[in-house]
Design an enzyme around this catalytic site. Structure first.
Site, short mmCIF file in Angstrom:
data_model
loop_
_atom_site.label_atom_id
_atom_site.label_comp_id
_atom_site.label_asym_id
_atom_site.label_seq_id
_atom_site.Cartn_x
_atom_site.Cartn_y
_atom_site.Cartn_z
N GLU A 256 43.64 -5.26 56.35
CA GLU A 256 42.52 -5.00 55.43
C GLU A 256 42.87 -5.75 54.15
OE1 GLU A 256 39.97 -3.28 56.37
OE2 GLU A 256 40.77 -2.27 58.14
N CYS A 295 38.62 -1.92 46.97
CA CYS A 295 38.39 -3.01 47.92
C CYS A 295 36.91 -3.19 48.19
CB CYS A 295 39.13 -2.73 49.21
SG CYS A 295 38.77 -1.10 49.87
P1 NAP Z 1 49.80 -6.78 47.74
O1 NAP Z 1 50.53 -7.34 46.60
O2 NAP Z 1 49.48 -7.68 48.88
O3 NAP Z 1 50.66 -5.53 48.23
C1 NAP Z 1 50.20 -4.71 49.26
C2 NAP Z 1 51.38 -4.02 49.91
O4 NAP Z 1 52.18 -4.99 50.60
C3 NAP Z 1 52.31 -3.32 48.93
O5 NAP Z 1 52.77 -2.12 49.50
C4 NAP Z 1 53.44 -4.32 48.79
O6 NAP Z 1 54.65 -3.72 48.41
C5 NAP Z 1 53.54 -4.82 50.21
N1 NAP Z 1 54.23 -6.10 50.36
C6 NAP Z 1 54.28 -7.13 49.49
N2 NAP Z 1 55.01 -8.14 50.04
C7 NAP Z 1 55.43 -7.72 51.27
C8 NAP Z 1 56.20 -8.29 52.30
N3 NAP Z 1 56.70 -9.53 52.20
N4 NAP Z 1 56.44 -7.57 53.41
C9 NAP Z 1 55.93 -6.33 53.56
N5 NAP Z 1 55.19 -5.73 52.59
C10 NAP Z 1 54.92 -6.42 51.47
O7 NAP Z 1 48.40 -6.15 47.30
P2 NAP Z 1 48.12 -5.17 46.08
O8 NAP Z 1 48.20 -6.00 44.84
O9 NAP Z 1 48.95 -3.94 46.18
O10 NAP Z 1 46.61 -4.73 46.35
C11 NAP Z 1 45.48 -5.42 45.88
C12 NAP Z 1 44.78 -6.11 47.03
O11 NAP Z 1 44.52 -5.19 48.08
C13 NAP Z 1 43.42 -6.65 46.64
O12 NAP Z 1 43.32 -7.97 47.08
C14 NAP Z 1 42.43 -5.78 47.41
O13 NAP Z 1 41.25 -6.44 47.77
C15 NAP Z 1 43.20 -5.39 48.60
N6 NAP Z 1 42.70 -4.14 49.16
C16 NAP Z 1 42.00 -4.18 50.32
C17 NAP Z 1 41.52 -3.00 50.89
C18 NAP Z 1 40.76 -3.01 52.18
O14 NAP Z 1 40.57 -1.93 52.74
N7 NAP Z 1 40.35 -4.14 52.67
C19 NAP Z 1 41.77 -1.78 50.26
C20 NAP Z 1 42.48 -1.78 49.07
C21 NAP Z 1 42.94 -2.97 48.53
P3 NAP Z 1 55.10 -3.67 46.86
O15 NAP Z 1 54.04 -2.96 46.11
O16 NAP Z 1 56.39 -2.92 46.94
O17 NAP Z 1 55.25 -5.11 46.44
#
Ligand code: NAP
Length: 515
Positions: A256, A295
């Site tokens: 997602e 999102c």
């Molecule tokens: P993110 O930076 O991609 O992080 C998401 C998750 O992935 C966090 O738990 C992060 O951990 C983890 N992560 C980062 N690097 C990783 C790796 N190499 N291996 C495993 N896990 C890793 O996203 P965000 O900034 O938290 O969230 C914002 C984004 O989420 C926006 O683009 C939004 O559109 C999207 N979103 C989508 C939905 C949907 O349902 N489609 C819902 C909500 C949000 P850490 O925090 O510890 O770095």
């Protein structure tokens, strides 16, 4: 400083190393820290597979449903504490925090309810039996069984409660143990929920594990029967999809990711119509609830050319009524972004959009000396075709009005430019346009929300993810699918075709006759 704990392999543990700070984005004060360094994540996954999985699978669907209901209740009992955590650690207004927490408890309760339709067998028959040869003796039946691995849930920072529990509800009911990893910046609330769930003892040991801090080498230990359900940015999604756990070992992954959700205003709408008021209310809410960090938030607003000036006026008035400030003070309806990093990211995004648009209200300037505050920002695109409006998800209270010629074909073409979204809304009282448009939009949208005067009083809003309906979207939105009632269990199940002697196959695996 408080250090968050992880619940892995049956014990609460803290990582070593320099913790990542969790801040209060209103005051910039550091509230806590999280580190996963040194934690044995391979052991945690083994514990889930070897201890949690068998214990969970030994429970019937009805017993798992009872556990979900109990989880919903113990989390609800902590609502006030959790709201305070959302306000302090995520910049949520009380309303924003309730939206997250109540979303979590309601989804758990909904899955406990959906489970009433499930059988007493340890598997799920999948459709009707099938005659496979000339004679009826050779027969087939699809069944679904829980996968034997761990459901690894990696969540974004914006919904520490709901994001975690909507995934957990489906996996646990399906019979898979979970390992929950929240986004680190807002993990305070997620950790408290984990403490409450573990302390309640409603789940067997190993069925629920929790990781605070970075993912570390977790993916290196993921195996073929495990499932990764990820919510976050498309950049992180790309890294996970390319990981050997997925590419070589065949672990299942659901993504997602980003989404440039669109709203289409029909050319039939008069500005004094009820549906116009509904459109304005929904756009204002979807831009500003959780400071636009949803999102499903609206990013692109497609407006027929002749209506653009009136729409800008109405939206500017609506957005102007949203007072921005300290979210613990009920005088304010929008709080800060989650942290300074998000503020910088949103400021950069507004600047990129503004190269091709007029800023109608708001702008990229931070509002106060302290904290991560920004005003709701509405832009008017010079040309609706410019790529940036369809490709750059600015994750904050920011949306662009894209003028279009009022035809369904043009609206559908512009929506498709976003490359796939979670939700597309259409506001119209026309009898034909919404249906024509729905079919054109469907391949590009996980959900199509038809707003009209007929549902103005009762519709839940495009931003509300309902457990009975699927959540996810094609293409840029990740291509994933979650929830959707009992469909949500499929991600965590293996569908297998059983073939053999009819009496045996049908008697053992077929759907029970309705009583
Ligand atoms: P993110 O930076 O991609 O992080 C998401 C998750 O992935 C966090 O738990 C992060 O951990 C983890 N992560 C980062 N690097 C990783 C790796 N190499 N291996 C495993 N896990 C890793 O996203 P965000 O900034 O938290 O969230 C914002 C984004 O989420 C926006 O683009 C939004 O559109 C999207 N979103 C989508 C939905 C949907 O349902 N489609 C819902 C909500 C949000 P850490 O925090 O510890 O770095």
């Amino acid at each position: 400083m408080k250090l968050l704990e992880s619940y892995l392999a049956g014990r609460w543990q803290r990582g070593s190393g320099e913790p990542t700070p969790l801040v209060n984005p209103t005051t910039d004060e550091t509230l806590a820290g999280a580190s996963s360094e040194g934690l044995d994540l391979a052991e945690a996954l083994r514990h889930g597979r070897d201890v949690g999985g068998p214990a969970l699978r030994a429970l019937s669907f009805a017993e798992r449903a009872a556990a979900l209901k109990a989880m919903s209740q113990v989390i609800h009992a902590e609502r006030e504490t959790l709201i305070e955590m959302g306000v302090s650690n995520a910049g949520n207004t009380r309303g924003d925090a309730k939206f997250d927490i109540d979303g979590a408890t309601a989804t758990l309760a909904a899955y406990a309810h959906f489970a009433k339709r499930l059988p007493e067998t340890p598997f799920l028959p999948d459709g009707a039996g099938i005659k496979l040869g000339q004679s009826p003796r050779f027969h087939g039946q699809h069944v679904r069984v829980p996968r034997r691995g761990v459901a690894l849930h990696i969540n974004a920072f914006n919904f520490p409660a709901w994001g975690m529990m909507e995934k957990a509800a489906c996996a646990l009911l399906a019979g898979m143990p979970v390992l929950e990893k929240p986004g680190t910046p807002t993990a305070l609330m997620a950790e408290h929920i984990a403490k409450v769930v573990v302390a309640s003892g409603v789940l067997p040991e190993g069925a629920f594990q929790f990781l605070a801090g970075g993912a570390g080498d977790l993916l290196d230990h993921v195996e073929a029967q495990d499932v990764i359900a990820f919510t976050g940015s498309s950049g992180t999604a790309q890294r996970l999809r390319a990981h050997r756990a997925v590419v070589e070992r065949g672990a299942r992954i659901n993504v997602e990711a980003d989404s440039l959700n669109a709203v289409v205003l029909g050319a039939d709408v008069d500005t004094d119509a009820e549906v116009f008021g509904m459109f304005v209310r929904e756009v204002v809410r979807e831009m500003t609830q959780k400071t636009g960090q949803k999102c499903t938030a609206t990013r692109r607003i497609m407006v027929p050319e002749p209506l653009v000036d009136e729409v800008l006026e109405a939206l500017t008035e609506g957005l102007g009524a949203i007072a921005v400030g300290d979210p613990s003070d009920s005088a304010y309806r929008m709080g800060p972004l989650t942290n300074r990093a998000q503020l910088e990211s949103v400021q950069g995004g507004i600047a990129r959009l503004a190269e091709h648009a007029d800023v109608v209200c708001g702008g990229s300037k931070s509002l106060f000396d302290k904290g991560a505050f920004i005003a709701p920002t509405l832009l008017r695109a010079h040309d609706a075709n410019t790529e940036v409006f369809h490709a750059d998800e600015v994750f904050g209270p920011v949306a662009s009005v894209l003028p279009y010629d009022g035809s369904a074909a043009e609206a559908a073409r512009l929506v498709a430019r976003g490359g796939g979204s979670l939700v597309t809304s259409v506001f119209s009282d026309d009898r034909k346009l919404p249906l024509d448009l729905a079919l054109e939009l469907a391949p590009w949208s996980g959900r199509v929300y038809l707003g009209s005067s007929k549902v103005a009083e009762t519709a839940t809003g495009a931003g509300l993810v309902l457990p009975a309906m699927t959540h996810g979207g094609p293409g840029r939105a990740g291509g994933g699918e979650e929830l959707g009632g009992l469909r949500g269990l499929e991600l965590y199940s293996q569908r297998t075709a059983i073939q053999g002697f009819k009496a045996l196959v049908e008697g053992t695996f077929g759907e029970a006759e309705a009583g």
